[in-house]
Design an enzyme around this catalytic site. Structure first.
Site, PDB file in Angstrom:
ATOM      1  N   LYS A   1      -5.522  57.560 -19.178  1.00  0.00           N
ATOM      2  CA  LYS A   1      -6.925  57.542 -18.778  1.00  0.00           C
ATOM      3  C   LYS A   1      -7.427  58.931 -18.395  1.00  0.00           C
ATOM      4  O   LYS A   1      -8.571  59.287 -18.683  1.00  0.00           O
ATOM      5  CB  LYS A   1      -7.124  56.569 -17.611  1.00  0.00           C
TER       6      LYS A   1
ATOM      7  N   LYS B   1      -6.039  49.087 -28.410  1.00  0.00           N
ATOM      8  CA  LYS B   1      -6.349  47.862 -27.670  1.00  0.00           C
ATOM      9  C   LYS B   1      -7.848  47.579 -27.729  1.00  0.00           C
ATOM     10  O   LYS B   1      -8.667  48.487 -27.694  1.00  0.00           O
ATOM     11  CB  LYS B   1      -5.909  48.041 -26.220  1.00  0.00           C
TER      12      LYS B   1
ATOM     13  N   LYS C   1     -13.706  47.255 -23.745  1.00  0.00           N
ATOM     14  CA  LYS C   1     -15.132  47.153 -23.447  1.00  0.00           C
ATOM     15  C   LYS C   1     -15.853  48.459 -23.754  1.00  0.00           C
ATOM     16  O   LYS C   1     -17.066  48.463 -23.958  1.00  0.00           O
ATOM     17  CB  LYS C   1     -15.322  46.822 -21.957  1.00  0.00           C
TER      18      LYS C   1
END
Length: 339
Positions: free
Chosen positions: A118, A201, A204
């Site tokens: 991240k 993956k 959103k």
């Protein structure tokens, strides 16, 4: 007490950092409903404190929190059978997280792959919360003496850290107060992948809405996205081995299997040799049948935010009834004076 003396209890949570996707449903919420219907003691949470480890617009966060709660409810979580609440209403989560910050080691945090993914090259500019959030996740779980956590493969490392923290706390303070929680990774779609790139993956935050199925998508949109999902030119094989180097194909087969409550191998037995012109319409039809009613119920629930808030508040009261004594005993064990 030994781990065998802890009553079976499931805890899991979903972060409200954008709309719910099919990945949240198949990888988490659908499995939560299965646990609930087995009669297991279940605690489910909207982990809004985790959401603010990266910037969230304050005016938007309440709506995103309610959407996750609506997703739980629409999918079948019964707030009378299970406990459903949002994390920030139970202050014991943050308090136990601080104790665990003092138990966990910096080296353990440095091994957490999700922070590296991240933060990327900008890790020095990320919040301390993003770095330390696995300790809060451990507190979320152990605050209820949860014995099992249904997770996707990408979250297994965090449950292993939770076990490390529990073991070190127990060792350091000469107790067996916290259980060594087990990660539960089962089912064919514990990690749902991007409909345009099977190596990523489903997220959103993906660039294109066609990459994902949103849990608020209507029937026509769901069907369109599956029919346009990326595939390869080869027909479906007879065995799972034949999907080994075919990530997009494997993803669609796993999604079909999970929606139909079957194994991926069983799906291949039915569709071996079939082309995508046959399989994708069948998948689209199944997805609409299973997902459209959930989306419709979510929209109905979100039209009454006050009722969602009441449900979360009632759940928080029930959660605190479990959490408060466990935190109090933790403070006593550590040697902290409380009035």
């Amino acid at each position: 007490m030994s781990d065998s003396q802890f009553s079976t209890r499931v805890f899991s949570g979903i972060k409200p950092s954008g709309g719910l996707t099919l990945g949240n449903y198949l990888g988490a919420i659908k499995r939560f409903v299965d646990w609930q219907e087995r009669g297991t003691d279940c605690i489910f949470c909207v982990v809004d404190l985790h959401a603010i480890t990266v910037w969230q617009e304050p005016s938007e966060l309440p709506g995103m929190t309610r959407e996750v709660a609506a997703g739980y409810l629409a999918a079948g979580i019964d707030p009378e059978k299970s406990i459903l609440f949002n994390q920030s209403q139970v202050h014991e989560h943050a308090e136990l997280a601080w104790i665990f910050n003092c138990v966990a080691r910096v080296g353990w945090m440095n091994r957490m792959t999700q922070f590296k993914e991240k933060a990327g090259k900008n890790s020095e500019k990320e919040s301390l919360g993003l770095y330390a959030y696995p300790s809060l996740m451990a507190a979320d779980i152990l605050l209820y003496h949860a014995t099992h956590v249904p997770v996707g493969e990408d979250q297994k490392q965090h449950v292993e850290l939770t076990r490390d923290i529990a073991a070190k706390f127990n060792h350091d303070y000469g107790t067996e107060f916290f259980p060594l929680t087990e990660p539960v990774i089962d089912g064919p779609a514990t990690r749902v992948m991007n409909l345009r790139d099977g190596s990523k993956k489903m997220s959103k935050s993906g660039q294109s809405d066609m990459e994902r199925i949103n849990m608020t998508d209507d029937a026509d949109t769901i069907a369109k996205k599956f029919k346009k999902a990326r595939t390869d030119p080869e027909p479906l094989p007879e065995t799972m081995e034949g999907l080994k180097e075919r990530p997009e194909a494997r993803n669609l087969v796993d999604i079909y299997a999970s929606l139909s409550d079957r194994s991926s191998a069983e799906v291949l037995r039915d569709y071996a040799g079939a082309g995508w012109g046959q399989f994708k319409p069948a998948l689209a039809e199944l997805a609409v049948e299973k997902l459209a009613p959930v989306a419709e119920e979510m929209r109905r629930l979100m039209d009454d935010p006050a009722e969602i808030d009441r449900t979360l508040a009632r759940g928080a009261e029930r959660a605190r009834a479990i959490a408060a004594p466990i935190l109090a005993k933790t403070y006593e064990t550590v040697g902290l004076i409380r009035g």
